[in-house]
Motif scaffolding. Structure first.
Motif, PDB file in Angstrom:
ATOM      1  N   GLN A 171       1.160   6.620  13.811  1.00 50.23           N
ATOM      2  CA  GLN A 171      -0.133   6.140  13.307  1.00 50.23           C
ATOM      3  C   GLN A 171      -0.638   7.045  12.181  1.00 50.23           C
ATOM      4  OE1 GLN A 171      -3.204   5.268  16.262  1.00 50.23           O
ATOM      5  NE2 GLN A 171      -4.788   5.700  14.752  1.00 50.23           N
ATOM      6  N   ALA A 172      -0.443   8.347  12.350  1.00 47.47           N
ATOM      7  CA  ALA A 172      -0.852   9.295  11.309  1.00 47.47           C
ATOM      8  C   ALA A 172      -0.071   9.059  10.022  1.00 47.47           C
ATOM      9  CB  ALA A 172      -0.651  10.729  11.804  1.00 47.47           C
ATOM     10  N   ILE A 173       1.200   8.753  10.146  1.00 48.39           N
ATOM     11  CA  ILE A 173       2.033   8.437   8.976  1.00 48.39           C
ATOM     12  C   ILE A 173       1.537   7.156   8.315  1.00 48.39           C
ATOM     13  CG2 ILE A 173       4.334   7.688   8.237  1.00 48.39           C
ATOM     14  CD1 ILE A 173       4.226  10.656   8.729  1.00 48.39           C
ATOM     15  N   ALA A 174       1.224   6.161   9.139  1.00 49.85           N
ATOM     16  CA  ALA A 174       0.749   4.867   8.628  1.00 49.85           C
ATOM     17  C   ALA A 174      -0.582   4.997   7.893  1.00 49.85           C
ATOM     18  CB  ALA A 174       0.628   3.876   9.779  1.00 49.85           C
ATOM     19  N   SER A 175      -1.383   5.975   8.260  1.00 47.92           N
ATOM     20  CA  SER A 175      -2.697   6.185   7.649  1.00 47.92           C
ATOM     21  C   SER A 175      -2.629   7.033   6.389  1.00 47.92           C
ATOM     22  CB  SER A 175      -3.643   6.868   8.643  1.00 47.92           C
ATOM     23  OG  SER A 175      -3.810   6.102   9.807  1.00 47.92           O
ATOM     24  N   ASN A 176      -1.596   7.841   6.270  1.00 49.11           N
ATOM     25  CA  ASN A 176      -1.501   8.809   5.180  1.00 49.11           C
ATOM     26  C   ASN A 176      -1.310   8.103   3.830  1.00 49.11           C
ATOM     27  OD1 ASN A 176      -0.744  10.910   3.380  1.00 49.11           O
ATOM     28  ND2 ASN A 176       0.075  12.113   5.074  1.00 49.11           N
ATOM     29  N   PRO A 177      -2.238   8.308   2.880  1.00 49.56           N
ATOM     30  CA  PRO A 177      -2.112   7.639   1.576  1.00 49.56           C
ATOM     31  C   PRO A 177      -0.920   8.117   0.763  1.00 49.56           C
ATOM     32  CG  PRO A 177      -3.912   9.238   1.565  1.00 49.56           C
ATOM     33  CD  PRO A 177      -3.466   9.118   2.982  1.00 49.56           C
ATOM     34  N   ASN A 178      -0.303   9.227   1.189  1.00 50.48           N
ATOM     35  CA  ASN A 178       0.864   9.742   0.475  1.00 50.48           C
ATOM     36  C   ASN A 178       2.187   9.160   0.986  1.00 50.48           C
ATOM     37  OD1 ASN A 178      -0.726  11.423  -1.118  1.00 50.48           O
ATOM     38  ND2 ASN A 178      -0.636  13.099   0.342  1.00 50.48           N
ATOM     39  N   THR A 179       2.105   8.419   2.086  1.00 53.35           N
ATOM     40  CA  THR A 179       3.335   7.818   2.634  1.00 53.35           C
ATOM     41  C   THR A 179       3.890   6.791   1.637  1.00 53.35           C
ATOM     42  OG1 THR A 179       2.573   8.121   4.915  1.00 53.35           O
ATOM     43  CG2 THR A 179       4.307   6.502   4.559  1.00 53.35           C
ATOM     44  N   PRO A 180       5.181   6.856   1.322  1.00 57.39           N
ATOM     45  CA  PRO A 180       5.779   5.919   0.348  1.00 57.39           C
ATOM     46  C   PRO A 180       5.588   4.453   0.750  1.00 57.39           C
ATOM     47  CG  PRO A 180       7.306   7.696   0.874  1.00 57.39           C
ATOM     48  CD  PRO A 180       6.174   7.806   1.850  1.00 57.39           C
ATOM     49  N   VAL A 181       5.445   3.605  -0.239  1.00 56.84           N
ATOM     50  CA  VAL A 181       5.235   2.172  -0.012  1.00 56.84           C
ATOM     51  C   VAL A 181       6.369   1.567   0.818  1.00 56.84           C
ATOM     52  CG1 VAL A 181       5.096  -0.082  -1.147  1.00 56.84           C
ATOM     53  CG2 VAL A 181       3.833   1.854  -2.072  1.00 56.84           C
ATOM     54  N   LEU A 182       7.602   1.943   0.516  1.00 52.26           N
ATOM     55  CA  LEU A 182       8.744   1.395   1.254  1.00 52.26           C
ATOM     56  C   LEU A 182       8.719   1.797   2.727  1.00 52.26           C
ATOM     57  CD1 LEU A 182      11.671   1.849  -1.316  1.00 52.26           C
ATOM     58  CD2 LEU A 182      10.517  -0.276  -0.641  1.00 52.26           C
ATOM     59  N   THR A 183       8.248   2.994   2.994  1.00 52.46           N
ATOM     60  CA  THR A 183       8.126   3.458   4.374  1.00 52.46           C
ATOM     61  C   THR A 183       7.072   2.640   5.107  1.00 52.46           C
ATOM     62  OG1 THR A 183       8.758   5.710   3.738  1.00 52.46           O
ATOM     63  CG2 THR A 183       7.623   5.450   5.844  1.00 52.46           C
ATOM     64  N   LEU A 184       5.949   2.404   4.441  1.00 51.55           N
ATOM     65  CA  LEU A 184       4.875   1.598   5.044  1.00 51.55           C
ATOM     66  C   LEU A 184       5.362   0.174   5.334  1.00 51.55           C
ATOM     67  CD1 LEU A 184       1.826   2.713   2.835  1.00 51.55           C
ATOM     68  CD2 LEU A 184       2.323   3.417   5.181  1.00 51.55           C
ATOM     69  N   GLU A 185       6.144  -0.365   4.418  1.00 54.81           N
ATOM     70  CA  GLU A 185       6.651  -1.729   4.612  1.00 54.81           C
ATOM     71  C   GLU A 185       7.579  -1.813   5.827  1.00 54.81           C
ATOM     72  OE1 GLU A 185       8.380  -2.874   0.891  1.00 54.81           O
ATOM     73  OE2 GLU A 185       6.435  -3.411   0.009  1.00 54.81           O
ATOM     74  N   LYS A 186       8.370  -0.773   6.052  1.00 58.84           N
ATOM     75  CA  LYS A 186       9.248  -0.749   7.230  1.00 58.84           C
ATOM     76  C   LYS A 186       8.429  -0.685   8.521  1.00 58.84           C
ATOM     77  CE  LYS A 186      11.754   2.787   5.913  1.00 58.84           C
ATOM     78  NZ  LYS A 186      12.752   3.887   5.965  1.00 58.84           N
ATOM     79  N   MET A 187       7.258  -0.055   8.434  1.00 62.68           N
ATOM     80  CA  MET A 187       6.449   0.174   9.634  1.00 62.68           C
ATOM     81  C   MET A 187       5.694  -1.066  10.114  1.00 62.68           C
ATOM     82  SD  MET A 187       4.983   4.055   9.040  1.00 62.68           S
ATOM     83  CE  MET A 187       4.520   4.281  10.766  1.00 62.68           C
ATOM     84  N   VAL A 188       5.688  -2.130   9.327  1.00 58.70           N
ATOM     85  CA  VAL A 188       4.984  -3.346   9.770  1.00 58.70           C
ATOM     86  C   VAL A 188       5.660  -3.951  10.997  1.00 58.70           C
ATOM     87  CG1 VAL A 188       4.077  -3.894   7.487  1.00 58.70           C
ATOM     88  CG2 VAL A 188       6.249  -4.895   8.218  1.00 58.70           C
ATOM     89  N   PHE A 189       6.871  -3.507  11.266  1.00 56.59           N
ATOM     90  CA  PHE A 189       7.601  -4.025  12.428  1.00 56.59           C
ATOM     91  C   PHE A 189       7.467  -3.085  13.630  1.00 56.59           C
ATOM     92  CE2 PHE A 189       9.827  -5.507   8.568  1.00 56.59           C
ATOM     93  CZ  PHE A 189       9.576  -6.867   8.696  1.00 56.59           C
ATOM     94  N   ASP A 190       6.593  -2.091  13.510  1.00 56.51           N
ATOM     95  CA  ASP A 190       6.351  -1.163  14.622  1.00 56.51           C
ATOM     96  C   ASP A 190       5.781  -1.938  15.815  1.00 56.51           C
ATOM     97  OD1 ASP A 190       5.885   2.173  14.701  1.00 56.51           O
ATOM     98  OD2 ASP A 190       4.828   1.027  16.231  1.00 56.51           O
ATOM     99  N   ASN A 191       6.145  -1.518  17.017  1.00 54.92           N
ATOM    100  CA  ASN A 191       5.696  -2.221  18.228  1.00 54.92           C
ATOM    101  C   ASN A 191       4.302  -1.819  18.698  1.00 54.92           C
ATOM    102  OD1 ASN A 191       8.092  -3.720  18.533  1.00 54.92           O
ATOM    103  ND2 ASN A 191       9.117  -1.981  19.528  1.00 54.92           N
TER     104      ASN A 191
END
Length: 466
Positions: free
Chosen positions: A242-262
């Motif tokens: 969740q902290a990674i998902a909130s971090n504005p510095n997290t790369p866009v591609l990483t955020l896109e992969k996380m949409v499938f998080d459970n």
């Protein structure tokens, strides 16, 4: 009128306010030297404390209060944003540990005073006591102005809580942070992971720590490398992800992969609220099975129109209300919402700055007070309605109006004369209130209103210099 007569006059006025609560309020917000001088001699320590922290209290009164017999009043002097440095130097050697601790916290305390406080013998109070901050030394260790030499010494303090505060200090040298990052105490490593100036290589090492809270701090740290952020996006613990998902510095591609998080929280409080998330990711979140995830997505101003159109037809009321308040929701959808008989939906719609005038005119006739309040605060509401509401018998409507960012000057002038101090106070702190109105509010009969106007004037003056 002579100074003595003025002070005598204010004494008489304050005597009339025998209620302690009233005197405390005046002491908190007053900007008048005469009032401040009278209240600095008040029999109540609570009143004197409010005078001690009041930024408009003159230096000569602060000097007097720095010698007050009550420690809490002296402590208040250290918290005053305009306290003279000479007084802080004196209070750094006060007989009361709480006063010295408060001095250690002040951003105005000098390096020489902080060096003295770094070897203070107060250990603070732990467990059932009031302070669990490492005492005077712990608070000195936290102060970003503490000299490096003192910080290095505090990093080896015998008390863990002192060393932990030192590890958090952004001024701590890298070599000391490197040593503390290998400490056997997880609290110490946690503090290093939290430090915004911890070097990348130390953060990388701590990113594999067995303690999830330490990894979570790494995930939130603005200094953490893109490589580590991507790695932690698949951490076994949901709070880290969740902290990674909130971090504005997290790369866009990483955020896109996380949409499938459970985990729902990763998506609702992390991804859907991240200002840098892509349209692709938002499209996916808008179709999530969880209504709270969809609702958060509907509020995101970056959510694409196609997703907002789908969210507007959602079966969940909260999702549709969130869509109604989004400033990027198409006008055609806002107009459809206005045809539904749903007060919750209309409250959100009344808050949307892009809601058409015709709809706001309709809302102005509603019985629901929240719909009318939100309409009164909407910058798109037509002037004739704003003018009508400026004399509305409901104070809450006039308060909402005083917060509107798009009032014409004649309504500002009308609200300036409002008999309710709360209306004038909200007008005083409105960042869009004209300079001419603020100057009049700065001499308002109510101390809270005066204080709000003066603070707003200071912000405008500061902004003009940038």
């Amino acid at each position: 009128m002579s100074d003595n007569k003025i002070i005598a006059h204010h004494k008489e006025l304050l005597k009339a306010k025998k209620n302690l609560e009233s005197r405390i309020e005046i002491a908190n917000y007053s900007t008048l030297p005469e009032e401040l001088e009278v209240l600095a001699n008040d029999k109540s320590k609570d009143v004197r404390y409010e005078i001690a922290i009041n930024p408009y209290t003159p230096a000569k009164l602060l000097e007097k209060l720095s010698g007050d017999r009550i420690a809490n009043v002296r402590e208040g002097v250290t918290r005053n944003t305009n306290v003279p440095i000479s007084l802080l130097d004196m209070l750094a050697i006060d007989k009361d540990a709480d006063v010295r601790a408060a001095t250690a916290k002040s951003s105005r305390t000098t390096a020489s005073a902080l060096k003295k406080l770094a070897v203070d013998q107060d250990y603070g109070v732990s467990l059932d006591g009031m302070r669990v901050d490492g005492g005077v030394r712990g608070l000195t260790a936290r102060n970003p102005n503490t000299p490096t030499s003192a910080l290095e010494k505090l990093a080896t303090d015998e008390e863990d809580c002192v060393r932990k505060q030192a590890a958090r200090n952004p001024s701590m040298p890298s070599l000391v942070l490197a040593k503390l990052s290998t400490d056997e105490s997880s609290n110490m490593r946690y503090a290093v992971a939290e430090n915004p100036n911890t070097p990348v290589h130390i953060l990388e090492k701590l990113s594999t720590d067995e303690n999830k809270n330490i990894r979570s701090n790494i995930a939130e740290n603005s200094n953490t490398s893109v490589h580590i952020l991507d790695k932690l996006s698949t951490d076994k613990d949901e709070s880290v992800r969740q902290a990674i998902a909130s971090n504005p510095n997290t790369p866009v591609l990483t955020l896109e992969k996380m949409v499938f998080d459970n985990d729902k929280n990763v998506k609702q409080y992390g991804l859907a609220e991240n200002p840098n998330i892509s349209a692709f990711a938002l499209e996916n979140l808008a179709a999530d099975e969880d209504e709270e995830v969809r609702s958060s997505t509907a509020r995101n101003p970056n959510t694409p129109t196609s997703a907002l159109e789908n969210l507007a037809a959602d079966e969940d009321e909260e999702v549709r209300s969130s869509t109604a308040i989004n400033p990027n929701t198409p006008i055609s959808i806002l107009e459809k919402f206005a045809l539904e008989e749903d007060s919750t939906l209309w409250q959100s719609l009344a808050n949307n700055p892009n809601t058409p005038i015709s709809i706001l005119e309709k809302f102005a006739l509603e019985e629901d007070i929240w719909i009318r309040r939100n309409t009164a605060g909407n910058p798109n509401t037509p002037v004739y309605l704003l003018d009508k509401w400026s004399s509305d018998e409901d104070e809450s409507i006039r308060i909402a109006l005083a917060q509107n960012s798009n009032l014409p000057i004649n309504i500002f002038e009308k609200l300036l004369l409002d008999e309710e101090q709360d209306v004038r106070f909200w007008l005083a702190i409105n960042p869009y209130t004209p300079l001419s109105i603020l100057k009049k509010l700065s001499i308002d009969k109510n101390a809270r209103v005066r204080s709000g106007a003066l603070e707003n004037l200071s912000k405008l003056e500061l902004a003009s210099k940038i």
